[in-house]
Enzyme design. Structure first.
Site, PDB file in Angstrom:
ATOM      1  N   ASP A  28      35.856  46.927  45.552  1.00 26.83           N
ATOM      2  CA  ASP A  28      37.605  46.912  44.748  1.00 26.83           C
ATOM      3  C   ASP A  28      37.581  47.830  44.075  1.00 26.83           C
ATOM      4  OD1 ASP A  28      39.705  44.781  43.292  1.00 26.83           O
ATOM      5  OD2 ASP A  28      39.888  45.722  45.309  1.00 26.83           O
ATOM      6  N   GLY A  36      43.091  36.250  38.120  1.00 23.11           N
ATOM      7  CA  GLY A  36      43.579  35.698  37.014  1.00 23.11           C
ATOM      8  C   GLY A  36      43.522  36.297  36.486  1.00 23.11           C
TER       9      GLY A  36
END
Ligand SMILES: c1cc2nc(N[C@H]3CCCNC3)c3c(n2n1)NCC3
Length: 327
Positions: free
Chosen positions: A147, A36
């Site tokens: 992450d 996104g």
């Protein structure tokens, strides 16, 4: 189709009215992530600048929003202010309104510092302490981020005393506690597969490995493992990661303390079960006494090597499966 799959309901209030009722959405892209883009937006009443992340609604997107919102009460995590479920270009989307981190990514701050002034071991210790505090909050609620990277660590402002916060929960996962709770009736010991016993507790351990890579880069300006040609990952690089084959090249590391190198070595332990947990890391003297203890020797972050450090957006790096270690 995927859109008809029953989506888990949110365990908190989301807004169903149009986000544009309450916010004027800027057209300035603050950044682009794996799943996104992040835009600026301005609250009409509060006249407050915020960041807006738009992601297509899905079970995975809801997981990201739920975990980020759950974690966002902690100081070193980017705050989630509002969640809207809106239609957007005829797709159901989730609009995550967050505090706007005006200082940008740690990644860019390192690159800038690489060219302007020295970046001391003392500063690196302060940054690592903030990141480790964010990770310890997550691990205490049994969430692994999975992450951790320089692009997902943001400064509140461009000031020297800006706070560093963690964002981007697109890969985050709830994981059972590291001390496997063998009483949970989720499996019968006779029939349980090894990966069920081991895999989940390794999610937290993979965060510790990423912390080791981040600390290595903070201290010298380039990553411990990189592929020889310009590809994001190569077989040679994967072997180096899976065998923990990295160095501290003397010309760049001679002025770095042994405590720092020992801490990196501990975090870059190949076997996940032997890797220290975040509580142990936070007790390390290089982090806990960094106000007095860590030398203030200026590092001359190698300029020429800075180009090696690149953003790996949208690259599915092939992570070595834990079962390779069990072999
Ligand atoms: C809140 C969230 C956020 N995300 C941002 N950028 C994201 C883009 C995808 C990778 N992680 C960071 C930026 C921000 N903010 N502020 N300000 C400047 C850039």
């Amino acid at each position: 189709s995927a859109s008809t799959v029953a989506l888990i309901p949110f365990p908190f209030e989301t807004k169903l009215n149009a986000v544009t009722d309450d916010y004027e959405v800027g057209n300035e892209a603050l950044g682009v992530g794996v799943n996104g883009k992040v835009l600026t937006c301005f609250h009409r009443q509060r006249v407050q600048k915020c960041a807006l992340k738009i992601i297509r609604d899905s079970a995975k997107a809801r997981q990201e929003v739920i975990l980020h919102k759950k974690a966002s009460t902690y100081p070193n995590i980017v705050r989630v202010l509002d969640i809207y479920e809106n239609e957007h270009s005829d797709h159901r989307c989730l609009f995550i309104v967050m505090e706007c981190m005006e200082g940008g990514e740690l990644f860019d701050r390192i690159k800038d510092i690489g060219h302007e002034n020295s970046f001391s071991e003392h500063q690196a210790a302060g940054i690592m302490r903030s990141i480790c505090k964010a990770v310890s909050h997550l691990h205490s609620m049994n969430v692994a981020h999975r992450d951790l990277k320089l692009e997902n660590l943001l400064f509140t402002s461009n000031e020297e005393d800006a706070e560093l916060k963690l964002t981007d929960f697109g890969f985050a996962k709830e994981c059972s506690d590291s001390t496997k709770d063998l009483t949970t009736p989720c499996y019968s010991p006779y029939y349980v597969a090894p990966e069920v016993l081991s895999k989940s507790s390794y999610d937290k351990a993979c965060d510790i490995w990423s912390l080791g890579v981040i600390m290595y880069i903070l201290l010298c300006g380039y990553p411990p493992f990189c592929s020889n040609h310009s590809l994001p990952i190569s077989p040679g690089m994967e072997t180096k990661i899976c065998t923990g084959d990295y160095q501290f090249p003397e010309e760049d590391w001679y002025m770095v303390s042994d405590e720092a190198k020992n801490l990196i070595q501990a975090m870059l332990t190949v076997e996940p079960e032997k890797r220290p947990n975040i509580e142990t890391i936070l007790k390390n003297s290089w982090l806990s006494e960094f106000t007095t203890h860590v030398p203030k020797t200026p590092l001359d972050t190698p300029r020429v090597l800075m180009d090696k450090l690149q953003k790996w957006d949208n690259v599915e790096t092939s992570i070595c499966e834990t079962n390779k270690y069990n072999g």
